[in-house]
Design an enzyme around this catalytic site. Structure first.
Site: not given
Ligand code: UGA
Length: 424
Positions: A11, A140, A142, A194, A243, A250, A315
């Site tokens: 972040v 927010f 990613r 959040k 998936g 997060c 993680r």
């Molecule tokens: C997530 C949120 O998307 C961010 O908005 C937030 O700021 C962040 O957490 C946080 O709280 O700091 P992030 O953990 O980086 O972001 O990753 P994501 O892209 O959200 O993916 C999270 C998990 O969901 C991954 O394992 C991903 O593979 C999975 N995922 C995501 C799916 O299985 N399907 C999807 O359609 C989207």
């Protein structure tokens, strides 16, 4: 503005680079000596798209807490990992408050970007003896797309009782898009926005995962179903990719923490999502073992270790959970490959698997290939050039072109699509 960010992580670093792009003078305070040394030398300790030496050289890095004294705003971006009981561990937040308290004064602002339970911003204000206003400023971003997310954010949430906070954050995000909305509210609401956002997205993903199971049973395609659903603007097309369960630093942590703070409200949906997401990974592990047994396979190649594509972060990675579960079956020979997460996965896997040099090396001699992370690199692999001794692909991210796999002679199972036999 003169900005200090505490914590050079996933972040803090993208935020620092983007705020310096907006023209602010940015200092990042980091207390890990190895990380600090790397950053001062222009090396980035994490893999994040767009975080390069050019961006880092605009930032001053220090471990001197006194640096906060002459800053207009101090932003906390330190970790709030899960404790054993699922609640958020706030020791880093309050540890930093202790260290910076004596340097804070009137005219400054302290903003909390770390994800913290409802009520924390008020506790922080007390911890710093109300020396300056405390603003809840949840992030927010990613991982993997943090820089572009920052530059194109949908909204900025500001939670503070002090009426000047909105103007300060408006100035801080001076370079934002015209379309970025700003929500100014009280700290409790900002903190909850959040958690509620992450829990809702996790729920959406879990819904898509359960639909995938159903699609496999009834002969539907989850991609078509979620595409059809997502075109309805009320539903939206994002975060409906089925998936192997959500992971990362997060969603798992924040959904657990939300349940911990909502003991009186029921939040039964989130409770189910949390439980079922863990179960899903084990069920997928069992399914992979089942495929292996039925096809008489002992050599398995796994593509993907990171919790999602485009990051080196492992993680709470579903890939590692699944591989670990599969490895509990004795007698399997396992090779693994990930474009960026090989090093970070060593503590979990080292000595138990073969670390391959690329996708082709990983699949070399394997009897089954399992895809567990949605890297674009995996889509580009020429399947006809893989030297596998049996032709079976299990794709739990739905990224391998099924028709191409079939025409190359592979049997392919795709999440939410089922098994398709290869052309002989
Ligand atoms: C997530 C949120 O998307 C961010 O908005 C937030 O700021 C962040 O957490 C946080 O709280 O700091 P992030 O953990 O980086 O972001 O990753 P994501 O892209 O959200 O993916 C999270 C998990 O969901 C991954 O394992 C991903 O593979 C999975 N995922 C995501 C799916 O299985 N399907 C999807 O359609 C989207």
């Amino acid at each position: 503005m003169k900005v200090c960010i505490v914590g050079a992580g996933y972040v803090g670093l993208p935020t620092g680079v983007c705020l310096s792009k907006y023209g602010h003078s940015v200092t990042i305070l980091e207390n890990n000596p190895q990380k600090l040394e790397m950053l001062k030398a222009g090396d980035c300790p994490i893999y994040e798209d767009g975080l390069d030496a050019d961006g880092l050289k605009c930032i001053e890095f220090t471990d001197d807490y006194g640096t906060v004294y002459d800053k207009d705003i101090v932003i906390l971006a330190v970790g709030t990992p899960s404790k054993l009981d699922g609640s958020a561990d706030l020791s880093q937040i309050f540890g930093v408050c202790d260290k910076i308290k004596s340097y804070l004064h009137k005219g400054q602002y302290l903003a909390i970007k770390s994800t913290v339970p409802v009520g924390t911003n008020r506790r922080v204000a007390q911890a710093i003896d109300n020396r300056c206003p405390v603003i809840s400023l949840p992030e927010f971003l990613r991982e993997g797309t943090a820089i572009s997310d920052f530059l194109n954010q949908d909204r900025i949430v500001v939670g503070c009782d002090d009426s000047s906070a909105g103007d300060v954050i408006d100035k801080l995000y001076c370079g934002r898009n015209d379309t970025t909305e700003m929500v100014v509210t009280n700290p409790e609401s900002a903190e909850l926005i959040k958690y509620a956002s992450n829990a809702f997205l996790a729920t959406k993903i879990h819904f898509a995962n359960e639909l995938a199971d159903l699609c496999e049973q009834v002969g539907a395609s989850v991609k078509s179903v979620t595409t059809g659903m997502g075109l309805d603007k009320r539903i939206g097309k994002h975060f409906l990719n089925a998936g192997c369960g959500y992971g990362g630093s997060c969603f798992p942590k924040d959904t657990r923490a939300l349940l911990k703070i909502s003991d009186k409200a029921s939040l039964s949906i989130v409770k189910t999502v949390v439980e079922q997401n863990v179960k899903r990974q084990l069920k997928i592990g069992d399914r992979i073992k089942d495929f292996a047994k039925r096809a008489n396979v002992t050599k398995i190649a796994f593509w993907g270790l990171a919790f999602k594509g485009n990051t080196d972060d492992v993680r709470e990675s579903p890939a590692l959970e699944i591989i670990d579960w599969v490895m509990k079956d004795l007698g399997l020979q396992i090779s693994v490959y990930d474009p960026k997460a090989m090093k970070n996965s060593e503590p979990a896997l080292s000595g138990r698997v073969r670390y391959a040099t690329d996708e082709y090396d990983c699949a070399d001699g394997a009897e089954m290939l399992v895809v567990l992370t949605e890297w674009d690199d995996f889509k580009k692999v020429d399947l006809s050039k893989l030297n596998m001794t049996k032709k079976l692909i299990i794709d739990y991210r739905g990224i391998i072109d099924r028709d191409n796999a079939v025409s190359c002679g592979y049997d392919i199972f795709t999440v939410g699509e089922g098994l398709k036999k290869g052309k002989q």
